[in-house]
Design a protein around this motif. Sequence first.
Motif, PDB file in Angstrom:
ATOM      1  N   ILE A  95       9.671  73.908 -45.866  1.00 18.60           N
ATOM      2  CA  ILE A  95       9.771  73.322 -47.199  1.00 18.60           C
ATOM      3  C   ILE A  95       8.862  72.105 -47.319  1.00 18.60           C
ATOM      4  N   ARG A  96       8.790  71.291 -46.248  1.00 17.49           N
ATOM      5  CA  ARG A  96       7.898  70.133 -46.281  1.00 17.49           C
ATOM      6  C   ARG A  96       6.440  70.571 -46.415  1.00 17.49           C
ATOM      7  N   GLU A 117      18.052  75.966 -39.773  1.00 17.51           N
ATOM      8  CA  GLU A 117      17.905  74.831 -40.679  1.00 17.51           C
ATOM      9  C   GLU A 117      16.640  74.019 -40.380  1.00 17.51           C
ATOM     10  N   GLY A 118      16.335  73.777 -39.114  1.00 21.09           N
ATOM     11  CA  GLY A 118      15.152  72.998 -38.742  1.00 21.09           C
ATOM     12  C   GLY A 118      13.860  73.639 -39.203  1.00 21.09           C
ATOM     13  N   LYS A 157      13.520  73.491 -43.025  1.00 23.95           N
ATOM     14  CA  LYS A 157      13.164  72.170 -43.536  1.00 23.95           C
ATOM     15  C   LYS A 157      11.678  71.905 -43.333  1.00 23.95           C
ATOM     16  N   ARG A 158      11.159  72.290 -42.171  1.00 24.28           N
ATOM     17  CA  ARG A 158       9.742  72.109 -41.880  1.00 24.28           C
ATOM     18  C   ARG A 158       8.887  72.933 -42.858  1.00 24.28           C
TER      19      ARG A 158
END
Length: 84
Positions: free
Chosen positions: A41-42, A34-35, A38-39
Amino acid sequence: QMALEIFDNVTTIQQIGVESHFQEKYDEMLRKREGPLKRKIRYQAVVQATNQSLFFFVDFITTVVGVYFVYLGYFTPQVLFLAQ
């Protein structure tokens, strides 16, 4: 009678225990991913926003340069904006 039902359902109980173990491992793997996701996607959002805004920025700069050349008298608007 009850003892026979318990022995018949032992395999089902064992399968439920194994399934929850696998479910927990799967959930743990998802939490680990997940981490980084998310990175990623940013970063993709920043790149996309930069690409989209860069087009308008370059268009603005070229228009300003064109207006400046017309103002100084180097070109006429017809020469700048009409393809010949």
